[in-house]
Write a protein that holds these residues in place. Structure first.
Motif, short mmCIF file in Angstrom:
data_model
loop_
_atom_site.label_atom_id
_atom_site.label_comp_id
_atom_site.label_asym_id
_atom_site.label_seq_id
_atom_site.Cartn_x
_atom_site.Cartn_y
_atom_site.Cartn_z
N GLN A 110 0.85 -1.19 0.00
CA GLN A 110 0.00 0.00 0.00
C GLN A 110 0.88 1.24 0.00
OE1 GLN A 110 -3.39 0.45 0.08
NE2 GLN A 110 -3.95 -1.71 0.08
N LEU A 165 -4.67 6.49 0.43
CA LEU A 165 -4.13 5.15 0.28
C LEU A 165 -4.29 4.73 -1.16
CD1 LEU A 165 -4.26 5.20 3.36
CD2 LEU A 165 -4.92 2.79 3.29
N PRO A 176 -3.45 1.48 -3.45
CA PRO A 176 -2.91 0.14 -3.62
C PRO A 176 -2.27 -0.09 -4.99
CG PRO A 176 -5.29 0.10 -3.82
CD PRO A 176 -4.91 1.48 -3.37
#
Length: 378
Positions: free
Chosen positions: A340, A364, A366
């Protein structure tokens, strides 16, 4: 400009695919004259549209990386390592003129010949950039005779800060050997997270004390080990090893020196680092945090802003998981998860450190791909 370079990762959660191709009459699997062939052929695939770099410090969230070496470890049915092989990714492409910038594949014929028919074998691959090999002691961190249940990457370098520059991948597949021509696939994922900040409008002084640095810190000292076989992330986060750096300052993930001459109205301060997984902090007070941004001067923290998750983030425990109890500090307590990217600001929207907002919302990512550009780290 520093960039994380993706020479092996595919565009799917930063996965690197190692395909185990079956033996056939194709050119890739022809074993004629292959004295070292053990019955398994691995095909490595690299994504297209990628550039080449020798730097590995975190420069942004682009879906890129720069693995240079991949080591293959083979474990028998009892979980004991029976072979360790360098697949020679870098050497293969350098023999063709250089590491690939476009889609490329490499066929590798496994040399191990001790496969027993009917037995299941675990193939573990570890991908490293140029820094992570000495940082974590690879490829010798795993040797013949080691137990699969205990495979991990642990800091070996004398300076724990080397972890900030070291990108590490791993993945595995289990195959039952029946005859030459085993088929399977390994997807390698980052076993590190990325933390990076972009800041603007830094105050030259705070309460009369001259600013000397801005930094991103963790609520505890960083871990120096990580499991190579991923563990559960939900419902309870277990994908980490509680093995803290012992030295002072171990909680500092990113630190940017600042001088008065550096501070201008449009100067953006930016830097990032890799970090090993860490669980969310326990609920203690109304000042809990996983990450916070600190203004430092005179050896002390002059001012700080806590980092919190955005509204609706899947890692936000504030709703109490259906209990109806609202935890107002939940968005500030979140785990640091492998693969992440935790962005504190962005290139386009750096954090205004002179503003009155008490907190910062992290992004965040990914896929590590939302930042359009990267900034110098030094």
């Amino acid at each position: 400009m520093n960039k994380l370079i993706n020479r092996i990762v595919r565009y799917c959660s930063c996965a690197l695919a190692l395909l185990v191709a079956g033996c056939s009459q194709s050119e890739d699997t022809d074993t004629t004259g292959m004295e070292d062939y053990g019955g398994v052929t691995l095909s490595f695939y690299a994504s297209s549209g990628l550039a080449i770099s020798t730097r590995t410090e975190l420069g942004g969230s682009e879906d890129v990386q720069h693995v240079q070496d991949v080591q293959l470890y083979i474990f028998d049915k009892s979980g004991v390592c029976v072979a360790s092989e360098d697949v020679k990714w870098k050497e293969y492409f350098e023999s063709l003129g250089g590491l690939p910038a476009n889609t490329a594949d490499m066929t590798y014929k496994v040399k191990y010949k001790g496969f027993a028919v009917g037995d299941a074998y675990t193939f573990l691959a570890v991908g490293r950039d140029v820094e992570s090999s000495p940082t974590y002691g690879f490829p010798d961190a795993i040797t013949v005779g080691n137990d699969l249940a205990n495979v991990k990457a642990t800091l070996k370098a004398a300076d724990w800060k080397e972890m900030h520059q070291s990108e590490l991948f791993s993945g595995k597949t289990i195959l039952t050997y029946n005859e030459p021509g085993m088929k399977g696939q390994i997807d390698l994922y980052r076993r590190v997270a990325g933390v990076m900040g972009w800041f603007i409008n830094l105050p030259p002084t705070v309460n009369g004390i001259t600013l000397t640095s801005i930094r991103i810190t963790l609520y505890k000292k960083q871990n120096k080990s990580v499991p190579l076989l991923p563990l559960a992330v939900k419902p309870v986060f277990k994908d980490y090893i509680d093995d803290e750096v012992a030295l002072d300052g171990g909680e500092v993930l990113v630190e940017i020196p600042v001088t008065a001459a550096d501070i201008t109205s449009d100067m953006v301060f930016s830097k990032g680092s890799y970090v090993l997984p860490v669980p969310a902090p326990p609920a203690i007070s109304d000042d809990d945090y996983t990450l916070r941004v600190e203004l430092v001067g005179g050896g002390n923290v002059l001012r700080y802003k806590r980092v919190k998750l955005g509204d609706g983030d899947v890692l936000d425990p504030s709703t109490g998981s259906g209990t109806g109890i609202i935890d107002t500090q939940g968005p500030y307590r979140f785990p640091i998860i492998a693969n992440q990217f935790y962005g504190v600001g962005t290139v386009a929207n750096p954090i205004d450190m002179g503003g009155k907002e008490p907190d910062i919302v992290t992004t965040l990512d990914p896929k590590w791909e939302n930042v359009e550009d990267t900034l110098p780290l030094e």
